[in-house]
Design an enzyme around this catalytic site. Structure first.
Site, PDB file in Angstrom:
ATOM      1  N   ASP A  61       0.744  -1.290  -0.382  1.00  0.00           N
ATOM      2  CA  ASP A  61      -0.071  -0.194  -0.369  1.00  0.00           C
ATOM      3  C   ASP A  61       0.996   0.620  -0.098  1.00  0.00           C
ATOM      4  OD1 ASP A  61       1.466   0.306   2.592  1.00  0.00           O
ATOM      5  OD2 ASP A  61      -1.219  -0.978   3.799  1.00  0.00           O
ATOM      6  N   ASP A  63       1.402   4.678   1.750  1.00  0.00           N
ATOM      7  CA  ASP A  63       0.854   5.685   2.725  1.00  0.00           C
ATOM      8  C   ASP A  63       1.604   7.366   2.315  1.00  0.00           C
ATOM      9  OD1 ASP A  63       0.442   3.870   4.209  1.00  0.00           O
ATOM     10  OD2 ASP A  63       2.127   2.792   5.231  1.00  0.00           O
ATOM     11  N   ASP A 144       9.994   3.903  13.076  1.00  0.00           N
ATOM     12  CA  ASP A 144      10.676   2.439  13.925  1.00  0.00           C
ATOM     13  C   ASP A 144      12.282   2.761  12.818  1.00  0.00           C
ATOM     14  OD1 ASP A 144       9.859   1.828  11.065  1.00  0.00           O
ATOM     15  OD2 ASP A 144       8.680  -0.097  12.111  1.00  0.00           O
TER      16      ASP A 144
HETATM   17  P1  ATP Z   1       4.064  -3.129   5.578  1.00  0.00           P
HETATM   18  O1  ATP Z   1       3.623  -2.058   5.206  1.00  0.00           O
HETATM   19  O2  ATP Z   1       5.225  -3.671   4.178  1.00  0.00           O
HETATM   20  O3  ATP Z   1       4.018  -4.213   5.918  1.00  0.00           O
HETATM   21  P2  ATP Z   1       5.341  -0.991   6.245  1.00  0.00           P
HETATM   22  O4  ATP Z   1       6.315  -0.112   6.159  1.00  0.00           O
HETATM   23  O5  ATP Z   1       4.333   0.291   5.435  1.00  0.00           O
HETATM   24  O6  ATP Z   1       4.804  -1.583   6.023  1.00  0.00           O
HETATM   25  P3  ATP Z   1       3.452  -0.463   8.185  1.00  0.00           P
HETATM   26  O7  ATP Z   1       2.796  -0.567   9.520  1.00  0.00           O
HETATM   27  O8  ATP Z   1       2.309   0.354   6.556  1.00  0.00           O
HETATM   28  O9  ATP Z   1       4.515  -0.574   7.506  1.00  0.00           O
HETATM   29  O10 ATP Z   1       3.578   1.098   8.935  1.00  0.00           O
HETATM   30  C1  ATP Z   1       4.340   2.648   7.663  1.00  0.00           C
HETATM   31  C2  ATP Z   1       5.031   3.424   8.629  1.00  0.00           C
HETATM   32  O11 ATP Z   1       5.061   3.937   9.677  1.00  0.00           O
HETATM   33  C3  ATP Z   1       6.183   2.196   8.625  1.00  0.00           C
HETATM   34  O12 ATP Z   1       7.107   2.227   7.433  1.00  0.00           O
HETATM   35  C4  ATP Z   1       7.148   2.688   9.158  1.00  0.00           C
HETATM   36  O13 ATP Z   1       7.945   4.098   9.126  1.00  0.00           O
HETATM   37  C5  ATP Z   1       6.132   3.616  10.400  1.00  0.00           C
HETATM   38  N1  ATP Z   1       5.599   3.049  11.897  1.00  0.00           N
HETATM   39  C6  ATP Z   1       4.739   1.580  11.848  1.00  0.00           C
HETATM   40  N2  ATP Z   1       4.729   1.536  13.225  1.00  0.00           N
HETATM   41  C7  ATP Z   1       5.735   1.971  13.578  1.00  0.00           C
HETATM   42  C8  ATP Z   1       5.924   1.889  14.603  1.00  0.00           C
HETATM   43  N3  ATP Z   1       5.655   0.180  15.585  1.00  0.00           N
HETATM   44  N4  ATP Z   1       7.213   2.210  15.390  1.00  0.00           N
HETATM   45  C9  ATP Z   1       7.593   3.565  14.412  1.00  0.00           C
HETATM   46  N5  ATP Z   1       7.172   3.508  13.135  1.00  0.00           N
HETATM   47  C10 ATP Z   1       6.330   2.910  13.131  1.00  0.00           C
HETATM   48 MG    MG Z   2       2.519   0.169   4.448  1.00  0.00          MG
END
Ligand code: ATP
Ligand code: MG
Length: 446
Positions: A61, A63, A144
């Site tokens: 997705d 963001d 993170d």
């Molecule tokens: P995917 O969607 O492929 O699982 P993602 O990195 O996009 O991976 P998401 O859960 O969609 O993960 O979160 C989007 C972004 O928000 C992350 O890339 C990170 O920068 C931030 N983020 C999400 N969860 C946390 C957390 N628990 N602590 C700090 N930052 C976070």
């Molecule tokens: Mg994501």
């Protein structure tokens, strides 16, 4: 310079020096970025979308991060909903696709969802409240991992790197931003995220990101079960379930999510309880690769199968009938599990049905097989039977019988049932043969 402390000035990777092209970005995400931009706001893609595109992978997705406040985003888009009370986010909806728009925030956060809380910490250092808007630099700092803090800026089409994420991306390293132990204490789910990204991307944890996990895994016990349920689905339904499971066990995190299963894995070595679970995880990965649907309840039925068998054996040994014992064992195993990861009713009910169907597959005579074939959960129960057969829990002949029975036309089925009545089905003949009852504890539930 400490690579884990974001700089005020980002490393700017101009369009000509990175591989992200707008043709790879969802048109809806682009619409959101452009509209924010033309209204005078900053707008960037961030997180997994940028990371995955840079790696040449297809993002799950997209963001968006912006300096527009949620209310301002809301005014710009008719198809926009604000979610979360303490942690406000804008969801811009285009049919099935939702583009999540988050305002740049200062300080750390627990997650980009409604459960998200902020920079007030509890006695363990866990974040318990937050909604402080900030600059893009602040926003990079609260993320993170370094590879998750890369921004694709719609104004210049450049990638902005505040935390040396590009270098870690090139080297295949998962590295927390900031002081690792503090970042895990703020939000212990980051330990699961580290493992998930390592398995998904084939990366390794940086030693400093790896080291605290051994002593901090127990902090997962304080995370609300509903959040852990969501994380478990992400861990096991992302296409890398098998390697994720191996890594979770390696880092001793699995036992904090599934203590009863971990107990079986650790203490029933002679029964090889890993086999069925690993096969189920592998099947899940294969199905995802083939674009087939996977269901959380099937996965959970496999994850809790060993604890179920153990409990069932105990209840049978205590003198219960098989039906009573199966029902009670299922209740108890699920009740125990939901203290750690929630299991919504819409999943726990079908799990129980998959388990309850298993003894019914041993009856291959009379009209019962026809009735079982019409059961709404037949297919899942049969798939589960195949798993059990594949790891030697039931006779392969029994599974074959059901495969043929399903494929047969009406006449063929009648013939199979007749053959069985006449003593034709080998599986049935075997089970009729009188045999000495082995003690339940030694033989499991079979
Ligand atoms: P995917 O969607 O492929 O699982 P993602 O990195 O996009 O991976 P998401 O859960 O969609 O993960 O979160 C989007 C972004 O928000 C992350 O890339 C990170 O920068 C931030 N983020 C999400 N969860 C946390 C957390 N628990 N602590 C700090 N930052 C976070
Ligand atoms: Mg994501």
């Amino acid at each position: 310079m400490d690579a884990t402390i974001p700089t005020r000035q980002p490393i700017v990777i101009p369009r000509a020096e990175h591989n992200i092209s707008r043709s790879q970005i969802s048109p809806n995400a682009l619409k959101v970025l452009y509209r924010l931009r033309s209204a005078g706001f900053r707008a960037c893609l961030v997180g997994g979308g940028v990371r995955d595109l840079l790696l040449g992978r297809e993002p799950k997705d997209f963001d968006v991060a912006t300096d527009a406040h949620p209310e301002e985003v809301h005014r710009l888009f008719r198809n926009c909903r604000l979610i979360g009370r303490r942690f406000r986010l804008a969801h811009v909806q285009f049919g099935q696709e939702i583009i999540e728009v988050a305002t740049f925030r200062a300080m750390q956060m627990v997650g980009d969802d409604e459960e998200g809380l902020g920079p007030v910490l509890d006695e363990n250092g866990r974040i318990i409240s937050d909604n402080v808007y900030g600059t893009i630099e602040d926003d990079a700092w609260r993320r993170d991992f370094t590879i998750n803090a890369l921004y694709y800026d719609i104004e210049s089409f450049a990638v902005l790197d505040y935390a040396n994420g590009m270098e870690d991306l090139r080297n295949g390293v998962i590295r927390l931003i900031g002081e690792p132990e503090q970042r895990y204490r703020e939000d212990p789910v980051r330990m699961l995220r580290a493992v998930r990204f390592a398995a998904k991307l084939g990366f390794r944890l940086h030693p400093s990101t790896e080291a605290p996990i051994a002593s901090l895994g127990h902090l997962l016990r304080d995370i609300p079960p509903a959040r852990l349920f969501d994380e478990v689905l992400k861990l096991f339904m992302g296409g890398q379930a098998e390697s994720t499971f191996e890594l979770l066990r390696h880092y001793r995190l699995f036992g904090h999510l599934f203590p009863a299963t971990e107990h079986c894995l650790a203490y029933q070595k002679d029964h090889y309880p890993r086999t069925l679970l690993v096969k189920a995880l592998r099947n899940t990965d294969d199905r995802i690769t083939d674009g087939k649907p996977v269901t959380p309840y099937f996965l959970y039925a496999a994850l809790l199968w060993e604890p179920l068998k153990l409990r069932l054996g105990q209840l049978l040994a205590a003198g219960m009938t098989e039906q009573e014992a199966t029902e009670l064992a299922a209740e108890q195993v699920i009740d125990e599990q939901v203290r750690h990861t929630a299991i919504p009713k819409r999943y726990s009910q079908p799990m129980k049905e998959i388990w309850a169907l298993q003894p019914r597959f041993t009856q291959t005579g009379g009209r019962r097989p026809l009735k079982l074939l019409g059961h709404p959960r037949f297919r899942a129960g049969y798939d589960f039977l195949l798993l059990r057969a594949a790891c030697g829990e039931v006779e392969p002949k029994l599974a074959e019988w059901w495969t043929r029975f399903q494929d047969a036309d009406e006449d063929g089925r009648e013939a199979m049932l007749r053959a069985d009545k006449e003593g034709g089905a080998k599986t049935r003949r075997r089970s009729r043969r009188p045999r000495k009852r082995r003690p339940v504890a030694a033989s499991g539930v079979e």
